[in-house]
Scaffold this motif. Sequence first.
Motif, PDB file in Angstrom:
ATOM      1  N   THR A 142     -97.707   9.807 -42.729  1.00 15.51           N
ATOM      2  CA  THR A 142     -98.553   9.893 -43.920  1.00 15.51           C
ATOM      3  C   THR A 142    -100.015   9.982 -43.505  1.00 15.51           C
ATOM      4  O   THR A 142    -100.537   9.077 -42.860  1.00 15.51           O
ATOM      5  CB  THR A 142     -98.338   8.679 -44.825  1.00 15.51           C
ATOM      6  N   LYS A 235    -100.247  10.185 -52.694  1.00 18.06           N
ATOM      7  CA  LYS A 235    -100.323  11.601 -52.322  1.00 18.06           C
ATOM      8  C   LYS A 235    -100.761  11.714 -50.879  1.00 18.06           C
ATOM      9  O   LYS A 235    -101.696  11.040 -50.441  1.00 18.06           O
ATOM     10  CB  LYS A 235    -101.301  12.370 -53.209  1.00 18.06           C
ATOM     11  N   SER A 236    -100.087  12.575 -50.124  1.00 19.89           N
ATOM     12  CA  SER A 236    -100.492  12.903 -48.756  1.00 19.89           C
ATOM     13  C   SER A 236    -100.188  14.377 -48.535  1.00 19.89           C
ATOM     14  O   SER A 236     -99.062  14.829 -48.752  1.00 19.89           O
ATOM     15  CB  SER A 236     -99.727  12.052 -47.729  1.00 19.89           C
ATOM     16  N   LYS A 237    -101.228  15.110 -48.150  1.00 22.80           N
ATOM     17  CA  LYS A 237    -101.128  16.565 -48.017  1.00 22.80           C
ATOM     18  C   LYS A 237    -100.686  17.136 -49.371  1.00 22.80           C
ATOM     19  O   LYS A 237    -101.346  16.931 -50.372  1.00 22.80           O
ATOM     20  CB  LYS A 237    -100.196  16.939 -46.875  1.00 22.80           C
ATOM     21  N   ASP A 238     -99.554  17.826 -49.431  1.00 14.69           N
ATOM     22  CA  ASP A 238     -99.110  18.450 -50.680  1.00 14.69           C
ATOM     23  C   ASP A 238     -97.964  17.698 -51.340  1.00 14.69           C
ATOM     24  O   ASP A 238     -97.304  18.217 -52.233  1.00 14.69           O
ATOM     25  CB  ASP A 238     -98.680  19.902 -50.423  1.00 14.69           C
ATOM     26  N   LYS A 239     -97.711  16.466 -50.913  1.00 16.84           N
ATOM     27  CA  LYS A 239     -96.568  15.715 -51.449  1.00 16.84           C
ATOM     28  C   LYS A 239     -97.033  14.495 -52.237  1.00 16.84           C
ATOM     29  O   LYS A 239     -97.914  13.757 -51.794  1.00 16.84           O
ATOM     30  CB  LYS A 239     -95.646  15.273 -50.305  1.00 16.84           C
ATOM     31  N   ASN A 240     -96.432  14.293 -53.395  1.00 15.50           N
ATOM     32  CA  ASN A 240     -96.679  13.112 -54.226  1.00 15.50           C
ATOM     33  C   ASN A 240     -95.393  12.330 -54.397  1.00 15.50           C
ATOM     34  O   ASN A 240     -94.313  12.925 -54.558  1.00 15.50           O
ATOM     35  CB  ASN A 240     -97.210  13.511 -55.604  1.00 15.50           C
ATOM     36  N   GLU A 241     -95.504  11.013 -54.387  1.00 12.41           N
ATOM     37  CA  GLU A 241     -94.356  10.145 -54.654  1.00 12.41           C
ATOM     38  C   GLU A 241     -94.793   9.012 -55.577  1.00 12.41           C
ATOM     39  O   GLU A 241     -95.919   8.522 -55.479  1.00 12.41           O
ATOM     40  CB  GLU A 241     -93.813   9.536 -53.352  1.00 12.41           C
ATOM     41  N   SER A 261     -87.227   8.642 -52.416  1.00 12.47           N
ATOM     42  CA  SER A 261     -87.109   9.066 -51.022  1.00 12.47           C
ATOM     43  C   SER A 261     -87.819   8.160 -50.030  1.00 12.47           C
ATOM     44  O   SER A 261     -87.428   8.088 -48.870  1.00 12.47           O
ATOM     45  CB  SER A 261     -87.658  10.490 -50.868  1.00 12.47           C
ATOM     46  N   VAL A 263     -90.649   8.528 -48.509  1.00 11.70           N
ATOM     47  CA  VAL A 263     -91.128   9.335 -47.391  1.00 11.70           C
ATOM     48  C   VAL A 263     -92.535   8.935 -46.973  1.00 11.70           C
ATOM     49  O   VAL A 263     -92.851   8.863 -45.786  1.00 11.70           O
ATOM     50  CB  VAL A 263     -91.083  10.837 -47.749  1.00 11.70           C
ATOM     51  N   LEU A 264     -93.389   8.663 -47.951  1.00  7.42           N
ATOM     52  CA  LEU A 264     -94.802   8.410 -47.658  1.00  7.42           C
ATOM     53  C   LEU A 264     -95.093   6.949 -47.351  1.00  7.42           C
ATOM     54  O   LEU A 264     -96.003   6.651 -46.573  1.00  7.42           O
ATOM     55  CB  LEU A 264     -95.670   8.873 -48.835  1.00  7.42           C
TER      56      LEU A 264
END
Length: 273
Positions: A142, A235-241, A261, A263-264
Amino acid sequence: MKRKNIISLSVAFAFLSLSITGILLYIKQKAHAVEITHTIFGLIFVGFAIFHIVNNWSSITGYSKERTSGKFKKEFIIAFLVFGVVLAGTASEILEPVAEAGKFLAPKRPPKPEKLSYEEVKTNQDLKGTVLRILVEKNKETELPIVAIWVEDADHKFVENLYVPGKEAKMPESEEEASEGHFDMSDFKPASLPTWQAKASIKSFLSEKETPHENFVVNSKTMAKGLFYVMMEVKSKDKNEVYEAKIEEANGGLSKFKSGSNVLVKSGLVELL
């Protein structure tokens, strides 16, 4: 009492100590006491070895050269070549596999636990509500996260913000600047976190700085009572969770952030204090 005998015996004992500690170091038993012992006896060995060479110089020259012709003996040439080859092999790291082979004999040790540090952020300190501590441990992948944390009631209606950054950090074009910790800064844009933007009726920031780049802890307060939810969008780069932690005030204790998921964020906890 002969000085030569004392020197020879001292060299022998120093060599014995160096042999034992050398074997321990070879199998990666690098305790501080072993390293100190090896170093001290190494210095002692060098000192007594010098005395030994001085006292036996005539014998050493006899081993090295022919008395009649003055030419170097084969024994000296062979010993010198062996020394030169080993020295060249170690200096060029060709013999590194030999030096590192001892690790296969070393006992396996459990991995050291990773030490975590958290940057502290304080918000809503003037409120008289429930005290919360929110710990966020991000995944290593992240990069420069943007995070908002807020509270929703039992019907998932917005109550209040717990953390909203005032700035956003982005990677600069120059890798050199990034390696030195210099990032492109801009004002926080609510559109960066669309779920929070749609839910929050109040969109003012609670921190003048950007979201901490590494793990962080938010010490805050909420007016929510009974059953409520602490929500977090990352949010990190183009991904939001979006993460959710269900809080039941009557039960107290810890509640864990959950997402589809994870992920971040590696781990997220909400603690009632």
